[in-house]
Design a protein around this motif. Structure first.
Motif, short mmCIF file in Angstrom:
data_model
loop_
_atom_site.label_atom_id
_atom_site.label_comp_id
_atom_site.label_asym_id
_atom_site.label_seq_id
_atom_site.Cartn_x
_atom_site.Cartn_y
_atom_site.Cartn_z
N ALA A 362 16.44 43.48 104.11
CA ALA A 362 15.97 44.84 104.37
C ALA A 362 15.74 45.58 103.04
N VAL A 363 16.63 45.34 102.06
CA VAL A 363 16.44 45.95 100.74
C VAL A 363 15.12 45.48 100.13
N GLY A 364 14.83 44.19 100.31
CA GLY A 364 13.56 43.66 99.81
C GLY A 364 12.37 44.33 100.47
N VAL A 365 12.46 44.57 101.77
CA VAL A 365 11.36 45.24 102.47
C VAL A 365 11.20 46.67 101.97
N ILE A 366 12.32 47.35 101.71
CA ILE A 366 12.26 48.72 101.19
C ILE A 366 11.52 48.75 99.86
#
Length: 529
Positions: A362-366
């Motif tokens: 999710a951090v990567g998507v952010i």
């Protein structure tokens, strides 16, 4: 009381909530001890009506639709992983096997696929606001009923109610969003939606582990209730009616064929990974589903107002975006399913450690979402971005295939971060361009098709990789033979990576010229950037 008295003395705007004089209440209820309390309540209601009117005037309908849809979307995507963690606890409480409890998820998925095709017709028939809020209410009700279920059959039925609500609220909400947001602003919008798509599945195992470990499995369903109620309240107060030209009578033949065809196919795909793909029932369901869908195509081509507009598939950009999002979902959602199992069974991580590790995606998507929406999309275009994103997804999954029992969780977090960056580079452009060349009238029929692609991709991804694990897993994962124990997981990661890399030709078919409307920065976006 002074504020309320001041409001009473002012001229009311024509569309304000009608004022109820507190003095009239006093006259009617004189002598009753409840009069003072009731008068205060009336004053508060009048004040709320006045404030509500003033706030509504300053709230953009685009923001209102976005808030309601994002809340609905978050509940839906959270459900894809949060329930999985709770299945053993549910099985223990109801004294059944974990395999039997799997019927809960199957019921949800089948209801979802059965009613997605008719969601566009429902939205156009009764209006977007009523369809969206009614579906959110049904999903919320289903969640509450699941939380109080006293037996497995009850839980299965209530999960199906959830699925019906989920099937309608996402396509209708997405159609409403794309009708109020112009193409030039859809990249930034899609970045927000991709963020929710990533956070939901990653947060699911964390919350599911916390609820089942320190509370009760029932909270994996109850968690949706406050979100649903807040979305309902906000929508009822702020959302304006969204109406479209009447879609005409329901194409009943198309609906029955789509419902039975997609329902049979989804049931077969869902059960195949657990009972075996060569099981007679699984084969019968898949074959029957395929035949019914072929009949659906034949029927829909001859109907004046078909339930599923097959002519939309002639739209090159829409078809490419739908296929691309679905294929990326196979790799991403399937990969997350394997990661959760791999971390706990192969690397010995706790459920909480596995959940917090998965948050790295999710951090990567952010991060990827910010780079894509603010910098890269308008410079590179969707064709190069989605191709690069698929390569990053494939690389992130392939790197997980070399992890061993002594591998640090930080290695996995780095791989998941890379996976998330790739997902952001695929999901955001695909969502943004999907309706770029679709008219407002056809958006209601295009949205269910796009959502069906996403849901089918997610279901196939989990079923495919679960089958890989089932067919190649040794009798005991922790038998001491590290190579044999890890092989099924490594193979599953490589299969998911292969799906992502094999999808690059679809991305290369995208023509940036067709998506030019989404590549033009709006004034607000340009100022924000």
């Amino acid at each position: 009381m002074l504020i309320c008295d001041d409001i009473r003395r002012r001229d009311q705007p024509p569309n304000a909530v009608p004022h109820i004089p507190g003095s009239l209440v006093v006259m009617i209820m004189r002598g009753n001890h409840a009069v003072i309390l009731f008068d205060h309540i009336v004053d508060l209601l009048n004040l709320f009506g006045r404030v509500n009117h003033m706030v509504t005037e300053n709230v953009s309908q685009r923001a209102v639709v976005a808030v309601v849809y994002v809340a609905a979307m978050f509940m839906s995507v959270l459900d894809t992983t949060i329930v999985t963690v709770a299945l053993p606890a549910i099985a223990h409480d109801f004294e059944v096997s974990v395999a039997q409890v799997g019927a809960v998820q199957v019921a949800y998925l089948v209801a979802l696929t059965v009613f997605i095709p008719v969601s566009g017709w429902i939205g156009d028939r009764i209006g977007g606001k009523r369809a969206l809020l009614g579906a959110i209410g049904l999903f919320t009700l289903g969640s509450a009923l699941c939380g109080i279920a006293t037996s497995l059959p009850e839980l299965v039925v209530f999960s199906a109610i959830q699925g019906v609500g989920g099937a309608v609220m996402l396509p209708v909400g997405l159609a409403m969003l794309f009708r109020v947001y112009p193409p030039s602003e859809r990249v930034q919008l899609s970045a927000t939606l991709a963020l929710v798509t990533a956070i939901g599945p990653a947060l699911g195992p964390v919350l599911g582990g916390l609820f089942t470990t320190y509370g009760s499995w029932r909270w994996v369903f109850f968690v949706n209730v406050p979100i649903g109620l807040l979305a309902l309240f906000w929508g009822l107060v702020r959302l304006k009616p969204h109406t479209q030209p009447s879609p005409g009578r329901l194409d009943m033949a198309g609906f029955l064929l789509a419902a039975t065809g997609f329902g049979a196919l989804m049931t077969g795909v869902s059960e195949g990974s657990s009972v075996g793909w060569d099981h007679p029932l699984v084969l019968a369901l898949i074959v029957a589903g395929a035949i019914l869908l072929v009949l659906l195509v034949i029927v829909e081509r001859r109907v004046d107002r078909p339930l599923i507009e097959l002519r939309l598939f002639r739209n090159h950009l829409f078809t490419s975006a739908t296929c691309l999002y679905g294929l990326a979902s196979v790799a991403y959602i399937g990969g997350l399913y394997v990661v959760s199992t791999f971390l706990q069974e192969a690397l010995g991580a706790s459920a909480l450690e596995a959940g917090t590790t998965s948050v790295a995606s999710a951090v990567g998507v952010i991060i990827g979402g910010q780079l894509v929406s603010r910098v890269l999309y308008h410079r590179l275009g969707p064709r190069r971005l989605t191709t690069t994103g698929l390569i990053l997804i494939g690389a992130g999954l392939a790197l997980m295939a070399i992890a061993g029992t002594g591998t640090s969780l930080w290695w996995m977090r780095g791989d998941l971060l890379l996976l998330g960056l790739g997902v952001g580079a695929v999901f955001i452009p695909s969502q943004a361009i999907s309706m770029a060349t679709i008219s407002s009238t056809d958006t209601g029929k295009a949205s269910p098709i796009f959502n069906a692609g996403k849901q089918l991709g997610s279901a196939v991804g989990v079923a495919l990789l679960a089958s890989v694990l089932t067919l190649t897993t040794a009798p005991n994962v922790n038998s001491g033979n590290d190579g044999g124990a890890l092989f099924p997981f490594h193979l599953a990661f490589l299969v998911a990576a292969a799906v992502a890399l094999a999808s690059t030709p679809v991305a290369l078919r995208i023509r940036d010229s067709e998506a030019s409307a989404t590549m033009t920065r709006s004034k607000d976006t340009a100022e924000a950037g």
